[in-house]
Design a protein around this motif. Structure first.
Motif, PDB file in Angstrom:
ATOM      1  N   GLY A   1      37.247  61.686  21.199  1.00  0.00           N
ATOM      2  CA  GLY A   1      37.075  61.676  22.654  1.00  0.00           C
ATOM      3  C   GLY A   1      35.814  62.373  23.115  1.00  0.00           C
ATOM      4  O   GLY A   1      35.534  62.438  24.314  1.00  0.00           O
ATOM      5  N   GLY A   2      35.014  62.908  22.190  1.00  0.00           N
ATOM      6  CA  GLY A   2      33.747  63.534  22.560  1.00  0.00           C
ATOM      7  C   GLY A   2      32.585  62.630  22.178  1.00  0.00           C
ATOM      8  O   GLY A   2      32.710  61.411  22.152  1.00  0.00           O
ATOM      9  N   HIS A   3      31.486  63.285  21.840  1.00  0.00           N
ATOM     10  CA  HIS A   3      30.258  62.552  21.518  1.00  0.00           C
ATOM     11  C   HIS A   3      30.231  62.099  20.051  1.00  0.00           C
ATOM     12  O   HIS A   3      29.663  61.049  19.722  1.00  0.00           O
ATOM     13  N   ALA A   4      30.864  62.875  19.175  1.00  0.00           N
ATOM     14  CA  ALA A   4      30.677  62.659  17.723  1.00  0.00           C
ATOM     15  C   ALA A   4      31.510  61.504  17.179  1.00  0.00           C
ATOM     16  O   ALA A   4      32.647  61.283  17.602  1.00  0.00           O
ATOM     17  N   LYS A   5      30.916  60.772  16.235  1.00  0.00           N
ATOM     18  CA  LYS A   5      31.658  59.801  15.433  1.00  0.00           C
ATOM     19  C   LYS A   5      32.298  60.566  14.270  1.00  0.00           C
ATOM     20  O   LYS A   5      31.740  61.563  13.791  1.00  0.00           O
ATOM     21  N   ILE A   6      33.440  60.062  13.823  1.00  0.00           N
ATOM     22  CA  ILE A   6      34.192  60.773  12.784  1.00  0.00           C
ATOM     23  C   ILE A   6      34.345  59.872  11.558  1.00  0.00           C
ATOM     24  O   ILE A   6      34.736  58.704  11.692  1.00  0.00           O
ATOM     25  N   ILE A   7      34.019  60.434  10.390  1.00  0.00           N
ATOM     26  CA  ILE A   7      34.193  59.679   9.137  1.00  0.00           C
ATOM     27  C   ILE A   7      35.073  60.527   8.219  1.00  0.00           C
ATOM     28  O   ILE A   7      34.680  61.610   7.784  1.00  0.00           O
ATOM     29  N   ASP A   8      36.278  60.019   7.974  1.00  0.00           N
ATOM     30  CA  ASP A   8      37.264  60.778   7.207  1.00  0.00           C
ATOM     31  C   ASP A   8      37.325  60.271   5.773  1.00  0.00           C
ATOM     32  O   ASP A   8      37.599  59.091   5.538  1.00  0.00           O
ATOM     33  N   LEU A   9      37.104  61.186   4.825  1.00  0.00           N
ATOM     34  CA  LEU A   9      37.122  60.790   3.410  1.00  0.00           C
ATOM     35  C   LEU A   9      38.519  60.861   2.803  1.00  0.00           C
ATOM     36  O   LEU A   9      38.724  60.428   1.669  1.00  0.00           O
ATOM     37  N   SER A  10      39.466  61.427   3.520  1.00  0.00           N
ATOM     38  CA  SER A  10      40.815  61.560   2.947  1.00  0.00           C
ATOM     39  C   SER A  10      41.617  60.288   3.193  1.00  0.00           C
ATOM     40  O   SER A  10      41.154  59.345   3.822  1.00  0.00           O
ATOM     41  N   GLY A  11      42.852  60.289   2.685  1.00  0.00           N
ATOM     42  CA  GLY A  11      43.703  59.111   2.859  1.00  0.00           C
ATOM     43  C   GLY A  11      44.439  59.082   4.184  1.00  0.00           C
ATOM     44  O   GLY A  11      45.168  58.123   4.472  1.00  0.00           O
ATOM     45  N   ASP A  12      44.242  60.111   5.037  1.00  0.00           N
ATOM     46  CA  ASP A  12      45.106  60.274   6.216  1.00  0.00           C
ATOM     47  C   ASP A  12      45.029  59.149   7.233  1.00  0.00           C
ATOM     48  O   ASP A  12      45.996  58.912   7.964  1.00  0.00           O
TER      49      ASP A  12
ATOM     50  N   GLU B   1      45.488  53.546  14.932  1.00  0.00           N
ATOM     51  CA  GLU B   1      45.051  52.258  15.499  1.00  0.00           C
ATOM     52  C   GLU B   1      43.530  52.217  15.652  1.00  0.00           C
ATOM     53  O   GLU B   1      42.897  51.191  15.459  1.00  0.00           O
ATOM     54  N   LYS B   2      42.936  53.339  16.018  1.00  0.00           N
ATOM     55  CA  LYS B   2      41.476  53.367  16.260  1.00  0.00           C
ATOM     56  C   LYS B   2      40.664  53.390  14.965  1.00  0.00           C
ATOM     57  O   LYS B   2      39.524  52.927  14.929  1.00  0.00           O
ATOM     58  N   ALA B   3      41.252  53.929  13.909  1.00  0.00           N
ATOM     59  CA  ALA B   3      40.478  54.128  12.672  1.00  0.00           C
ATOM     60  C   ALA B   3      40.176  52.776  12.019  1.00  0.00           C
ATOM     61  O   ALA B   3      41.055  51.944  11.839  1.00  0.00           O
ATOM     62  N   VAL B   4      38.914  52.588  11.687  1.00  0.00           N
ATOM     63  CA  VAL B   4      38.468  51.338  11.051  1.00  0.00           C
ATOM     64  C   VAL B   4      38.291  51.586   9.558  1.00  0.00           C
ATOM     65  O   VAL B   4      37.653  52.569   9.155  1.00  0.00           O
ATOM     66  N   TYR B   5      38.860  50.700   8.755  1.00  0.00           N
ATOM     67  CA  TYR B   5      38.767  50.848   7.294  1.00  0.00           C
ATOM     68  C   TYR B   5      37.323  50.584   6.856  1.00  0.00           C
ATOM     69  O   TYR B   5      36.799  49.479   7.035  1.00  0.00           O
ATOM     70  N   GLY B   6      36.709  51.611   6.266  1.00  0.00           N
ATOM     71  CA  GLY B   6      35.260  51.564   6.025  1.00  0.00           C
ATOM     72  C   GLY B   6      34.853  51.029   4.669  1.00  0.00           C
ATOM     73  O   GLY B   6      34.161  51.720   3.912  1.00  0.00           O
ATOM     74  N   LEU B   7      35.256  49.799   4.386  1.00  0.00           N
ATOM     75  CA  LEU B   7      34.762  49.132   3.171  1.00  0.00           C
ATOM     76  C   LEU B   7      33.632  48.204   3.625  1.00  0.00           C
ATOM     77  O   LEU B   7      33.867  47.067   4.035  1.00  0.00           O
TER      78      LEU B   7
ATOM     79  N   ILE C   1      33.003  48.104  11.491  1.00  0.00           N
ATOM     80  CA  ILE C   1      32.459  49.447  11.230  1.00  0.00           C
ATOM     81  C   ILE C   1      31.357  49.769  12.252  1.00  0.00           C
ATOM     82  O   ILE C   1      31.281  50.886  12.772  1.00  0.00           O
ATOM     83  N   GLN C   2      30.527  48.764  12.551  1.00  0.00           N
ATOM     84  CA  GLN C   2      29.403  49.004  13.474  1.00  0.00           C
ATOM     85  C   GLN C   2      29.883  49.462  14.858  1.00  0.00           C
ATOM     86  O   GLN C   2      29.180  50.171  15.554  1.00  0.00           O
ATOM     87  N   ASP C   3      31.093  49.052  15.232  1.00  0.00           N
ATOM     88  CA  ASP C   3      31.621  49.416  16.559  1.00  0.00           C
ATOM     89  C   ASP C   3      32.583  50.601  16.525  1.00  0.00           C
ATOM     90  O   ASP C   3      33.197  50.932  17.538  1.00  0.00           O
ATOM     91  N   ALA C   4      32.741  51.205  15.364  1.00  0.00           N
ATOM     92  CA  ALA C   4      33.818  52.202  15.213  1.00  0.00           C
ATOM     93  C   ALA C   4      33.431  53.586  15.739  1.00  0.00           C
ATOM     94  O   ALA C   4      32.269  53.987  15.674  1.00  0.00           O
TER      95      ALA C   4
ATOM     96  N   GLN D   1      26.924  55.294   3.865  1.00  0.00           N
ATOM     97  CA  GLN D   1      26.707  53.854   4.134  1.00  0.00           C
ATOM     98  C   GLN D   1      27.393  53.484   5.462  1.00  0.00           C
ATOM     99  O   GLN D   1      26.813  52.782   6.303  1.00  0.00           O
ATOM    100  N   ASN D   2      28.600  53.989   5.658  1.00  0.00           N
ATOM    101  CA  ASN D   2      29.301  53.735   6.926  1.00  0.00           C
ATOM    102  C   ASN D   2      28.566  54.362   8.108  1.00  0.00           C
ATOM    103  O   ASN D   2      28.444  53.756   9.169  1.00  0.00           O
ATOM    104  N   MET D   3      28.062  55.580   7.903  1.00  0.00           N
ATOM    105  CA  MET D   3      27.279  56.226   8.972  1.00  0.00           C
ATOM    106  C   MET D   3      26.064  55.362   9.324  1.00  0.00           C
ATOM    107  O   MET D   3      25.757  55.154  10.507  1.00  0.00           O
ATOM    108  N   ASN D   4      25.374  54.858   8.321  1.00  0.00           N
ATOM    109  CA  ASN D   4      24.201  54.006   8.570  1.00  0.00           C
ATOM    110  C   ASN D   4      24.585  52.794   9.410  1.00  0.00           C
ATOM    111  O   ASN D   4      23.849  52.407  10.334  1.00  0.00           O
ATOM    112  N   LEU D   5      25.730  52.204   9.106  1.00  0.00           N
ATOM    113  CA  LEU D   5      26.150  51.012   9.858  1.00  0.00           C
ATOM    114  C   LEU D   5      26.497  51.374  11.301  1.00  0.00           C
ATOM    115  O   LEU D   5      26.100  50.677  12.241  1.00  0.00           O
ATOM    116  N   ILE D   6      27.209  52.473  11.485  1.00  0.00           N
ATOM    117  CA  ILE D   6      27.601  52.877  12.844  1.00  0.00           C
ATOM    118  C   ILE D   6      26.365  53.133  13.706  1.00  0.00           C
ATOM    119  O   ILE D   6      26.307  52.723  14.863  1.00  0.00           O
TER     120      ILE D   6
END
Ligand SMILES: NC(=O)c1ccc[n+]([C@@H]2O[C@H](COP(=O)([O-])OP(=O)(O)OC[C@H]3O[C@@H](n4cnc5c(N)ncnc54)[C@H](OP(=O)(O)O)[C@@H]3O)[C@@H](O)[C@H]2O)c1
Length: 345
Positions: free
Chosen positions: A89-100, A124-130, A138-141, A324-329
């Motif tokens: 809900g803030g400015h930052a994009k979040i990339i989670d490396l865990s299985g959560d 629901e919001k989390a996009v699977y980053g393959l 991913i680009q819109d996540a 790689q996901n960060m680059n796409l976002i």
């Protein structure tokens, strides 16, 4: 661009620091620790001494989500399910490396991870980053669920045949092997040197937490897919995953047709390399890189296809796939900061 790494003292976090340090778009990296805040990172890991020093910071989600552009969560299962709602809900994009955030069905997550799931609105919001299979989303996540190491190897190996509906639904067997860094930095009885060296061990038979993640993606590609047999083995090496995959086809293909099916999906992908007929990759072929190398063949006697998929678990299986996901976002060229060829020997 300002990046933050939560869990920076762990194996995934360390690799993120190394990669982001060489990323041309990153201007600052803040490292967070839940147990060692106030300490200098370079005192804990002297091999990182260089031009910059990093004091480990306490987690302050309200500040982090506004001050940072991207936050990587390289934390054990059960942490980001709690932390992500506070960082959203803030400015930052979040990339989670865990299985959560990977399993969409909260009850399935709880069954396989034996922990409370993240809130449904986060899942629901989390996009699977393959990236090879999900680039547009991913680009819109705002939130990425970075895939697990075994699922990355297994899914990149299975994707083309399953997506094309060429696989008998009940025939998939994934026989996977991993180096010990896959278990993170804290040793346990399985990964203790005296036990693991000169040893080869199967573990979590039919109950590995990556099973639902693999099946979830396979059934997105082909809804009638049956449960898969997935086995994991510990190999006495530091890093690397090999997934040897066996499937039965539902129609006859020549070696050329098989290889063409993979090339149709992967020739434009910078990090997937499909081998020529008769050539199979080993883990050192991708060591220290973001590559996934794939070799494949059909056994004309059994009509079974063997697919061998190798990755570096800490890189394509974790940190470099996250970059790689960060680059796409952020719409940087996909390979930015990820150019190193593998380390060999
Ligand atoms: N290792 C792999 O090959 C690999 C591959 C793909 C995905 N993953 C996943 O990536 C995540 C990190 O794996 P890893 O191998 O880097 O694990 P790790 O080496 O055990 O490091 C995890 C780090 O998380 C931090 N941490 C622990 N509890 C925390 C908490 N309650 N709040 C915030 N931070 C906490 C710890 O650092 P502080 O004590 O300094 O906070 C620790 O250094 C895991 O979920 C793992 O499943 C790992």
């Amino acid at each position: 661009m300002k990046a933050g790494i939560v869990g920076a003292t762990g194996y995934g976090g360390i690799e993120l620091l190394r990669l982001l340090n060489n990323h041309p778009q990153i201007t600052s990296i803040t490292l967070y620790s839940s147990s060692q805040a106030g300490e200098k990172f370079e005192d804990i890991y002297p091999q990182f001494q260089g031009e910059q020093t990093h004091i480990l910071q306490d987690l302050v989600p309200d500040m982090m989500k506004e001050d940072l552009d991207v936050i990587f969560l390289a934390t054990p299962a059960g942490v980001s399910s709690q932390l992500t709602p506070k960082l959203q809900g803030g400015h930052a994009k979040i990339i989670d490396l865990s299985g959560d955030l990977r399993i969409k069905d909260a009850s399935l997550y709880e069954q396989w991870y034996n922990k409370g799931a993240a809130p449904n609105e986060v899942l629901e919001k989390a996009v699977y980053g393959l990236p090879e299979w999900n680039k547009e989303r991913i680009q819109d996540a705002d939130v990425i669920a970075n895939p697990g190491c075994f699922p990355t190897a297994a899914l990149l190996g299975l994707g083309p045949l399953v997506k094309e509906g060429l696989v008998k639904a009940d025939s998939i067997i994934v026989d996977a092997k991993s180096g010990v860094s896959g278990a993170g930095k804290n040793p346990n009885p399985l990964t203790h040197f005296a036990h693991a060296q000169e040893n080869f061990q199967i573990y979590k038979v039919n109950r590995h937490q990556h099973i639902p993640e693999i099946e979830q993606q396979l059934s997105e590609w082909y809804s009638d897919i049956d449960p898969v047999t997935f086995s994991t083995h510990l190999v006495p090496m530091t890093r690397g995953i090999m997934a040897t995959i066996y499937v039965q086809l539902n129609k006859n293909l020549t070696e050329d047709e098989l290889r063409n099916t993979f090339e149709r999906y992967y020739t434009t992908e910078p990090f997937v390399r499909v081998r020529e007929e008769g050539s199979f990759p080993c883990t050192k072929d991708v060591y220290g890189s973001n590559y996934c190398d794939i070799g494949l063949t059909i056994d004309t006697r059994t009509k079974r296809v063997t697919i061998v998929s190798v990755i570096d678990n800490l890189l394509k299986g974790a940190a470099s796939q996250a970059v790689q996901n960060m680059n796409l976002i952020f719409q940087y060229e996909e390979k930015t900061g990820l150019s190193p060829l593998p380390v060999y020997p």
